[in-house]
Design a protein around this motif. Structure first.
Motif, PDB file in Angstrom:
ATOM      1  N   ASN A   1       6.593 -43.190  81.277  1.00 30.66           N
ATOM      2  CA  ASN A   1       7.989 -43.619  81.215  1.00 30.66           C
ATOM      3  C   ASN A   1       8.967 -42.560  81.711  1.00 30.66           C
ATOM      4  N   GLY A   2       8.462 -41.415  82.171  1.00 29.64           N
ATOM      5  CA  GLY A   2       9.330 -40.419  82.796  1.00 29.64           C
ATOM      6  C   GLY A   2      10.059 -39.515  81.822  1.00 29.64           C
ATOM      7  N   THR A   3       9.599 -39.411  80.575  1.00 29.44           N
ATOM      8  CA  THR A   3      10.258 -38.526  79.619  1.00 29.44           C
ATOM      9  C   THR A   3       9.478 -37.239  79.391  1.00 29.44           C
ATOM     10  N   ALA A   4       8.303 -37.114  80.005  1.00 23.11           N
ATOM     11  CA  ALA A   4       7.538 -35.871  79.888  1.00 23.11           C
ATOM     12  C   ALA A   4       8.216 -34.821  80.765  1.00 23.11           C
ATOM     13  N   PRO A   5       8.613 -33.692  80.181  1.00 21.01           N
ATOM     14  CA  PRO A   5       9.318 -32.682  80.981  1.00 21.01           C
ATOM     15  C   PRO A   5       8.383 -31.990  81.970  1.00 21.01           C
ATOM     16  N   ILE A   6       8.947 -31.546  83.067  1.00 23.68           N
ATOM     17  CA  ILE A   6       8.203 -30.821  84.080  1.00 23.68           C
ATOM     18  C   ILE A   6       8.545 -29.343  83.928  1.00 23.68           C
ATOM     19  N   PRO A   7       7.525 -28.482  83.743  1.00 22.72           N
ATOM     20  CA  PRO A   7       7.834 -27.053  83.596  1.00 22.72           C
ATOM     21  C   PRO A   7       8.312 -26.455  84.918  1.00 22.72           C
ATOM     22  N   VAL A   8       9.294 -25.561  84.818  1.00 23.01           N
ATOM     23  CA  VAL A   8       9.837 -24.869  85.985  1.00 23.01           C
ATOM     24  C   VAL A   8       9.872 -23.388  85.642  1.00 23.01           C
ATOM     25  N   TRP A   9       9.303 -22.563  86.511  1.00 24.30           N
ATOM     26  CA  TRP A   9       9.296 -21.128  86.256  1.00 24.30           C
ATOM     27  C   TRP A   9      10.159 -20.429  87.292  1.00 24.30           C
ATOM     28  N   SER A  10      11.002 -19.566  86.789  1.00 23.72           N
ATOM     29  CA  SER A  10      11.833 -18.748  87.652  1.00 23.72           C
ATOM     30  C   SER A  10      11.855 -17.350  87.029  1.00 23.72           C
TER      31      SER A  10
END
Length: 125
Positions: A34-43
């Motif tokens: 359903n598109g609510t799983a967050p996507i990890p972003v590393w900076s």
């Protein structure tokens, strides 16, 4: 429909978009769908998450409507949003994303519970 913010039309939309809940092996798989799983972003050393723009957009829109209603009318949701904004560096959008993921898990558990309650009736037919 026992969940705050879910009325007859919203429940019908959820059931129509989800189909059979047992096709998802976990609440995480349901959240990914359903598109609510967050996507990890590393900076650098910063570990953040961003919004997932994939998944079933109709289902995500339905969850968004429920989240808006709960943010306005449900004390638990208001407390969650307030706590997230006070204790973390979350923006209001980030806190709202967390609320939608939480709702996804709650709806998944409710649908699995309803499926398990109806399972004996299906076997008897």
């Amino acid at each position: 429909m026992a969940i705050t913010g879910v009325n007859v039309v919203t429940a019908a939309k959820l059931l129509g978009e989800v189909g059979d809940i047992i096709r998802f092996r976990s609440s995480a798989a349901f959240a990914r769908h359903n598109g609510t799983a967050p996507i990890p972003v590393w900076s650098g050393n910063d570990d953040r998450h961003r919004l997932n723009r994939g998944g079933n957009r109709q289902l995500n829109t339905t969850l968004h409507r429920i989240a808006i209603t709960q943010a306005r009318c449900h004390e638990g949701a208001r407390a969650l949003l307030k706590r997230r904004q006070e204790t973390t560096r979350d923006t209001s959008k980030g806190s709202f994303r967390v609320l939608k993921r939480h709702l996804s898990d709650v709806i998944y558990r409710a649908l699995v519970h309803d499926h398990n309650q109806a399972a004996p009736d299906r076997l008897a037919s």
